[in-house]
Design an enzyme around this catalytic site. Structure first.
Site, PDB file in Angstrom:
ATOM      1  N   ASP A   1     -40.222 -12.121  13.346  1.00 51.89           N
ATOM      2  CA  ASP A   1     -39.968 -11.994  11.915  1.00 51.89           C
ATOM      3  C   ASP A   1     -38.733 -12.832  11.563  1.00 51.89           C
ATOM      4  O   ASP A   1     -37.632 -12.552  12.031  1.00 51.89           O
ATOM      5  CB  ASP A   1     -39.733 -10.519  11.570  1.00 51.89           C
ATOM      6  CG  ASP A   1     -39.656 -10.263  10.076  1.00 51.89           C
ATOM      7  OD1 ASP A   1     -39.954 -11.186   9.299  1.00 51.89           O
ATOM      8  OD2 ASP A   1     -39.317  -9.133   9.683  1.00 51.89           O
TER       9      ASP A   1
ATOM     10  N   ASP B   1     -43.648 -15.808   7.163  1.00 50.71           N
ATOM     11  CA  ASP B   1     -42.450 -15.641   7.984  1.00 50.71           C
ATOM     12  C   ASP B   1     -42.575 -14.620   9.104  1.00 50.71           C
ATOM     13  O   ASP B   1     -41.567 -14.290   9.736  1.00 50.71           O
ATOM     14  CB  ASP B   1     -41.265 -15.267   7.093  1.00 50.71           C
ATOM     15  CG  ASP B   1     -41.459 -13.933   6.392  1.00 50.71           C
ATOM     16  OD1 ASP B   1     -42.608 -13.509   6.222  1.00 50.71           O
ATOM     17  OD2 ASP B   1     -40.452 -13.306   6.016  1.00 50.71           O
ATOM     18  N   GLU B   2     -43.760 -14.119   9.385  1.00 52.38           N
ATOM     19  CA  GLU B   2     -43.870 -13.163  10.491  1.00 52.38           C
ATOM     20  C   GLU B   2     -45.255 -13.222  11.115  1.00 52.38           C
ATOM     21  O   GLU B   2     -46.234 -13.611  10.487  1.00 52.38           O
ATOM     22  CB  GLU B   2     -43.549 -11.736  10.040  1.00 52.38           C
ATOM     23  CG  GLU B   2     -44.502 -11.156   9.030  1.00 52.38           C
ATOM     24  CD  GLU B   2     -44.208  -9.696   8.728  1.00 52.38           C
ATOM     25  OE1 GLU B   2     -43.918  -8.931   9.673  1.00 52.38           O
ATOM     26  OE2 GLU B   2     -44.288  -9.317   7.548  1.00 52.38           O
TER      27      GLU B   2
END
Length: 353
Positions: free
Chosen positions: A8, A103-104
């Site tokens: 993350d 983003d993860e």
């Protein structure tokens, strides 16, 4: 037993901006819509968080909390490019990558033999490589399943690496607050608290039947999570279940007639998005209405194709539930089950407004 990583990026949009402009690093920084257009914060850096600012907060409120807040409009094309580079590093480690957003992602490294098969060493490598190649800091959680890996990645942010080995699963879960469990929002947490349940140890002590009586099907899930049970595999493809567009208006739409007028351009945008996705089979149509007091409602109906007039019918039903000025309208479709196998790229489509 699986070895799962959850990676993350720390305050991703803000991190990209600070990377490209180091002068922003020590300033309270937020990415989001402007206050005069009633925008919201998408993300913010850690100096801004010290003022109590967080994602999904109205920009106007964020500026009241921190008048010197540096506010930037999002640059999603740039964020997608950086995300693509980060995902490439993930795929160097394992082909079993499940992106959750820009983003993860989850990574299944159970069969990876590099680093002597140590998931902890793999996590170290991942953090180092992403930072070296993209300048972005990633926090990583390591655990035997997705549920615990996601909790672990958030455990020691920013720039965290937290490992929950199989031998420590039971003790870790017992001390875990129930509001850390996936799906437990404020309302469920309050209900659990009313039952005298604040930790997973207390949750585990309750019979399954009691949890099902109190929470329905989610009671079964609570029971499983409290015992560390999460058999979900890492899915290497993502299925889009719906396609939608929405707009937050600079000024409230005062009545139903104005809402009907605003619906036409939304429907046109939806048609364009569906065309880009190959006009998939439709199972339902829906309309979303958010009133000026931030209460929201959604009205939907079955459909085998997009019928424009039906959106207007759904709008009337949804608006009657509040009968108040409207700040946001959205229209969308849910894909028919037989169409759900069509894989749409994570990076397709436009960002919500």
């Amino acid at each position: 037993m699986r070895k799962i990583l959850h990676a993350d990026c720390d305050c991703f949009y803000a991190a990209v901006e600070m990377r490209d402009n180091p002068g922003l690093r020590d300033l309270p920084l937020a990415i989001g819509g402007s206050a005069d257009k009633r925008g919201v914060i998408a993300t913010c850096n850690y100096p801004a968080r010290r003022y109590g600012i967080h994602s999904a907060m109205p920009t106007a409120r964020a500026l009241r909390l921190c008048p010197e807040l540096k506010l930037l409009a999002p640059d999603f094309d740039r964020y997608r490019r950086v995300s693509h580079d980060i995902q490439a590093v993930f795929h160097e480690l394992t082909p079993l990558v499940e992106p959750l957003s820009l983003d993860e992602a989850y990574l299944d490294v159970s069969e990876v033999t590099r680093f002597q098969g140590s998931a902890t060493w793999m996590a170290h490598w991942l953090k180092q490589e992403v930072l070296a190649r993209t300048g972005i800091v990633v926090s990583v959680g390591v655990a035997p399943n997705k549920f615990l890996a996601k909790i672990a990645s958030d455990w020691d942010k920013p720039d965290g690496l937290f490992v929950i080995p199989p031998t420590q699963m039971a003790s870790f879960i017992e001390g875990l607050a129930v509001n850390k469990l996936h799906g437990v929002g404020p309302a469920t947490a309050a209900k659990l608290e009313g039952l005298g349940i604040a930790t997973c140890a207390e949750l585990r002590a309750r019979p399954l039947e009691q949890l099902i009586d109190a929470f329905g099907k989610f009671g079964q899930r609570l029971h499983e999570l409290a015992h560390g049970i999460d058999d979900r595999p890492v899915n290497v493809t993502r299925e889009r279940k719906s396609v939608s567009v929405e707009t937050t208006y600079d000024s409230d739409l005062p009545d139903l007639a104005q809402c009907h007028q605003a619906l036409a351009p939304l429907i046109a945008r939806l048609d364009e998005r569906l065309a880009r996705h190959g006009n998939p089979d439709i199972g339902k149509q829906f309309v979303k209405v958010r009133f000026h007091d931030f209460t929201s409602t959604t009205q939907e109906t079955g459909a085998r194709g997009v019928i424009h007039a039906r959106f207007h019918e759904l709008l009337e039903s949804a608006w009657q539930r509040g009968g108040r000025p409207v700040r946001l309208l959205g229209v969308g479709v849910r894909l028919a089950p037989e169409a759900e196998h069509r894989q749409l790229s994570l990076f397709d489509g436009e960002q919500p407004t």
